[in-house]
Design a protein around this motif. Structure first.
Motif, mmCIF file in Angstrom:
data_model
loop_
_atom_site.group_PDB
_atom_site.id
_atom_site.type_symbol
_atom_site.label_atom_id
_atom_site.label_comp_id
_atom_site.label_asym_id
_atom_site.label_seq_id
_atom_site.Cartn_x
_atom_site.Cartn_y
_atom_site.Cartn_z
ATOM 1 N N MET A 216 0.827 -1.202 0.000
ATOM 2 C CA MET A 216 0.000 0.000 0.000
ATOM 3 C C MET A 216 0.867 1.260 0.000
ATOM 4 O O MET A 216 2.014 1.236 0.428
ATOM 5 C CB MET A 216 -0.904 0.015 1.226
ATOM 6 C CG MET A 216 -1.870 -1.143 1.251
ATOM 7 S SD MET A 216 -3.071 -0.972 2.570
ATOM 8 C CE MET A 216 -4.345 -2.073 1.957
ATOM 9 N N PHE A 217 0.263 2.353 -0.471
ATOM 10 C CA PHE A 217 0.942 3.650 -0.517
ATOM 11 C C PHE A 217 -0.106 4.700 -0.193
ATOM 12 O O PHE A 217 -1.091 4.848 -0.914
ATOM 13 C CB PHE A 217 1.527 3.863 -1.914
ATOM 14 C CG PHE A 217 2.371 5.099 -2.066
ATOM 15 C CD1 PHE A 217 2.824 5.827 -0.966
ATOM 16 C CD2 PHE A 217 2.754 5.542 -3.330
ATOM 17 C CE1 PHE A 217 3.612 6.952 -1.113
ATOM 18 C CE2 PHE A 217 3.538 6.670 -3.500
ATOM 19 C CZ PHE A 217 3.968 7.373 -2.386
ATOM 20 N N SER A 218 0.094 5.430 0.906
ATOM 21 C CA SER A 218 -0.938 6.372 1.347
ATOM 22 C C SER A 218 -0.323 7.635 1.944
ATOM 23 O O SER A 218 0.807 7.621 2.429
ATOM 24 C CB SER A 218 -1.853 5.724 2.385
ATOM 25 O OG SER A 218 -1.129 5.375 3.542
ATOM 26 N N ILE A 219 -1.100 8.692 1.913
ATOM 27 C CA ILE A 219 -0.661 9.958 2.489
ATOM 28 C C ILE A 219 -0.608 9.872 4.007
ATOM 29 O O ILE A 219 0.166 10.564 4.665
ATOM 30 C CB ILE A 219 -1.591 11.108 2.048
ATOM 31 C CG1 ILE A 219 -1.040 12.467 2.493
ATOM 32 C CG2 ILE A 219 -2.992 10.915 2.581
ATOM 33 C CD1 ILE A 219 0.275 12.829 1.886
ATOM 34 N N ALA A 220 -1.432 9.010 4.577
ATOM 35 C CA ALA A 220 -1.462 8.802 6.028
ATOM 36 C C ALA A 220 -2.100 7.445 6.293
ATOM 37 O O ALA A 220 -2.762 6.875 5.416
ATOM 38 C CB ALA A 220 -2.257 9.907 6.723
ATOM 39 N N SER A 221 -1.914 6.923 7.481
ATOM 40 C CA SER A 221 -2.480 5.622 7.823
ATOM 41 C C SER A 221 -4.007 5.712 7.887
ATOM 42 O O SER A 221 -4.569 6.797 8.081
ATOM 43 C CB SER A 221 -1.939 5.154 9.174
ATOM 44 O OG SER A 221 -2.506 5.926 10.225
ATOM 45 N N PRO A 222 -4.702 4.588 7.722
ATOM 46 C CA PRO A 222 -6.174 4.599 7.833
ATOM 47 C C PRO A 222 -6.654 5.158 9.171
ATOM 48 O O PRO A 222 -7.671 5.860 9.227
ATOM 49 C CB PRO A 222 -6.540 3.116 7.683
ATOM 50 C CG PRO A 222 -5.436 2.530 6.879
ATOM 51 C CD PRO A 222 -4.210 3.262 7.317
ATOM 52 N N GLU A 223 -5.913 4.867 10.241
ATOM 53 C CA GLU A 223 -6.298 5.362 11.562
ATOM 54 C C GLU A 223 -6.217 6.884 11.630
ATOM 55 O O GLU A 223 -7.096 7.549 12.199
ATOM 56 C CB GLU A 223 -5.414 4.736 12.645
ATOM 57 C CG GLU A 223 -5.665 3.265 12.897
ATOM 58 C CD GLU A 223 -4.935 2.348 11.922
ATOM 59 O OE1 GLU A 223 -5.048 1.124 12.053
ATOM 60 O OE2 GLU A 223 -4.242 2.867 11.012
ATOM 61 N N CYS A 225 -6.397 8.973 9.037
ATOM 62 C CA CYS A 225 -7.462 9.525 8.190
ATOM 63 C C CYS A 225 -8.813 9.474 8.899
ATOM 64 O O CYS A 225 -9.597 10.435 8.832
ATOM 65 C CB CYS A 225 -7.546 8.753 6.877
ATOM 66 S SG CYS A 225 -6.204 9.127 5.736
ATOM 67 N N ALA A 226 -9.090 8.358 9.590
ATOM 68 C CA ALA A 226 -10.362 8.234 10.312
ATOM 69 C C ALA A 226 -10.461 9.264 11.432
ATOM 70 O O ALA A 226 -11.528 9.848 11.666
ATOM 71 C CB ALA A 226 -10.502 6.816 10.875
ATOM 72 N N SER A 227 -9.349 9.502 12.116
ATOM 73 C CA SER A 227 -9.373 10.466 13.220
ATOM 74 C C SER A 227 -9.552 11.898 12.712
ATOM 75 O O SER A 227 -10.187 12.728 13.369
ATOM 76 C CB SER A 227 -8.092 10.357 14.052
ATOM 77 O OG SER A 227 -6.956 10.757 13.290
ATOM 78 N N ILE A 228 -9.016 12.200 11.523
ATOM 79 C CA ILE A 228 -9.136 13.550 10.961
ATOM 80 C C ILE A 228 -10.510 13.762 10.325
ATOM 81 O O ILE A 228 -11.177 14.771 10.576
ATOM 82 C CB ILE A 228 -8.030 13.803 9.913
ATOM 83 C CG1 ILE A 228 -6.646 13.816 10.580
ATOM 84 C CG2 ILE A 228 -8.272 15.124 9.175
ATOM 85 C CD1 ILE A 228 -5.491 13.884 9.602
ATOM 86 N N SER A 241 -11.271 1.846 2.316
ATOM 87 C CA SER A 241 -11.597 1.531 0.920
ATOM 88 C C SER A 241 -11.677 2.782 0.059
ATOM 89 O O SER A 241 -11.395 2.742 -1.145
ATOM 90 C CB SER A 241 -12.923 0.772 0.851
ATOM 91 O OG SER A 241 -12.817 -0.481 1.493
ATOM 92 N N ALA A 242 -12.072 3.899 0.667
ATOM 93 C CA ALA A 242 -12.197 5.155 -0.086
ATOM 94 C C ALA A 242 -10.852 5.839 -0.317
ATOM 95 O O ALA A 242 -10.765 6.775 -1.121
ATOM 96 C CB ALA A 242 -13.132 6.104 0.652
ATOM 97 N N MET A 243 -9.802 5.369 0.353
ATOM 98 C CA MET A 243 -8.505 6.033 0.274
ATOM 99 C C MET A 243 -7.734 5.717 -1.010
ATOM 100 O O MET A 243 -6.797 6.427 -1.359
ATOM 101 C CB MET A 243 -7.656 5.673 1.500
ATOM 102 C CG MET A 243 -8.203 6.211 2.805
ATOM 103 S SD MET A 243 -7.297 5.594 4.258
ATOM 104 C CE MET A 243 -5.670 6.289 3.981
ATOM 105 N N LYS A 244 -8.118 4.631 -1.705
ATOM 106 C CA LYS A 244 -7.456 4.232 -2.955
ATOM 107 C C LYS A 244 -5.946 4.066 -2.761
ATOM 108 O O LYS A 244 -5.131 4.720 -3.417
ATOM 109 C CB LYS A 244 -7.720 5.264 -4.056
ATOM 110 C CG LYS A 244 -9.185 5.505 -4.363
ATOM 111 C CD LYS A 244 -9.857 4.261 -4.903
ATOM 112 C CE LYS A 244 -11.304 4.502 -5.266
ATOM 113 N NZ LYS A 244 -12.010 3.277 -5.694
#
Length: 314
Positions: A216-223, A225-228, A241-244
């Motif tokens: 995976m490659f993301s701007i931030a971890s799922p946790e 993103c959920a907190s923000i 799933s929405a983070m692509k």
């Protein structure tokens, strides 16, 4: 034209065939295994097409191969180099010179542990500024001696503690990104696990970006993103799933050059097979890159970065 079948699809068919033979044998013996067969089938389907959240958990599995495992498996020789010549050595970053198919290359990556003690020692693969300065030093060394570069990415992100910020974390990351953009040697980046935030971005500026199929490659971890976005870290599975952020998503978006199939269940299920596929892919891309003029490669590297993202001019 019909899409070519993947290796994992062929393996899955073989597993279905074995299950059907087992059910037939049980019936001939007067035994009903339908319930157990359904459970096995569900597990096969789960491994064949894991959800995005299951892929997140796979990448965080303590058994998943680490950068050191890949280095030992693909290199005939390996010499690790240490220190940033400024503050100290960061054990969260591994870097040095290896021989890949008799070709000297510089390899850089993040070091995670295989136990709680190791992970604490290596800060869970989250680099401090001295780690990024070590990376920058070895990149410049690679350019000086005309060695191709391979980066192995598996990190939750750069360390965000107070001490790291005081020592210039953002500046250190930006230095690496700047150097990677102008490096006059071929660069291949390989995502082997989770790639988070600036830590992943720093090593992802390359001529070819490869990903294992569960990486995976993301701007931030799922946790994060959920907190923000949702103000609730417990809803990480809901937003992921929405983070692509999967290899398939990023390939469709044009960021990834190639997705390397992992064995069903993850790279740790059959590491030898994973390494075989990784070696084959690396050799193919290095052969292509080394045959090109370096100035043309740098132009393409810049153009690829400029194509990322969508915007509207008013």
């Amino acid at each position: 034209m019909e899409r070519p079948r993947t290796k994992n699809e062929n393996i899955n068919d073989h597993q279905h065939s074995k299950l059907e033979k087992l059910i037939l044998l049980a019936r001939n013996m007067g035994v009903d295994l339908s319930y157990e067969a359904d459970l096995i089938q569900q597990k096969i389907d789960e491994y064949q097409t894991p959800t995005v959240w299951q892929r997140v958990l796979m990448n965080r599995d303590i058994l998943r191969p680490r950068a050191e495992d890949y280095i030992k498996a693909i290199c005939e020789e390996w010499i690790e180099l240490h220190g940033d010549r400024c503050f100290g050595d960061d054990s969260a970053v591994i870097g040095g010179i290896g021989k890949f198919n008799a070709m000297p290359i510089t390899i850089l990556g993040y070091r995670k542990g295989k136990s709680t003690e190791d992970n604490i020692k290596n800060n869970f693969g989250m680099s401090h500024p001295e780690g990024f300065r070590k990376i920058n030093r070895l990149l410049l060394q690679a350019a000086k001696f005309h060695r191709p570069v391979l980066t192995l990415i598996d990190t939750p992100g750069a360390h965000s503690g107070r001490a790291a910020e005081e020592r210039g974390q953002a500046w250190a990351i930006s230095q690496v990104i700047s150097t990677m953009c102008t490096l006059k040697v071929p660069v291949i980046s390989l995502f082997t696990g989770e790639g988070g935030s600036g830590g992943a971005l720093a090593l992802a500026i390359s001529d070819r970006l490869l990903m294992l199929s569960n990486a995976m490659f993301s701007i931030a971890s799922p946790e994060v993103c959920a907190s923000i976005l949702l103000k609730d870290v417990g809803r990480a599975e809901e937003v992921v799933s929405a983070m692509k952020i999967t290899s398939a998503d990023l390939y469709d978006l044009g960021l990834v050059s190639e997705v390397i199939d992992e064995p069903i269940g993850g790279a740790n299920r059959d590491f030898d097979l994973t390494v075989l596929r990784v070696r084959k892919s690396l050799q193919k891309h290095y052969d292509e890159l080394l045959s090109r003029d370096i100035e043309d490669l740098m132009e393409e590297r810049y153009a690829k970065l400029r194509r990322i993202g969508v915007y509207i001019e008013s």
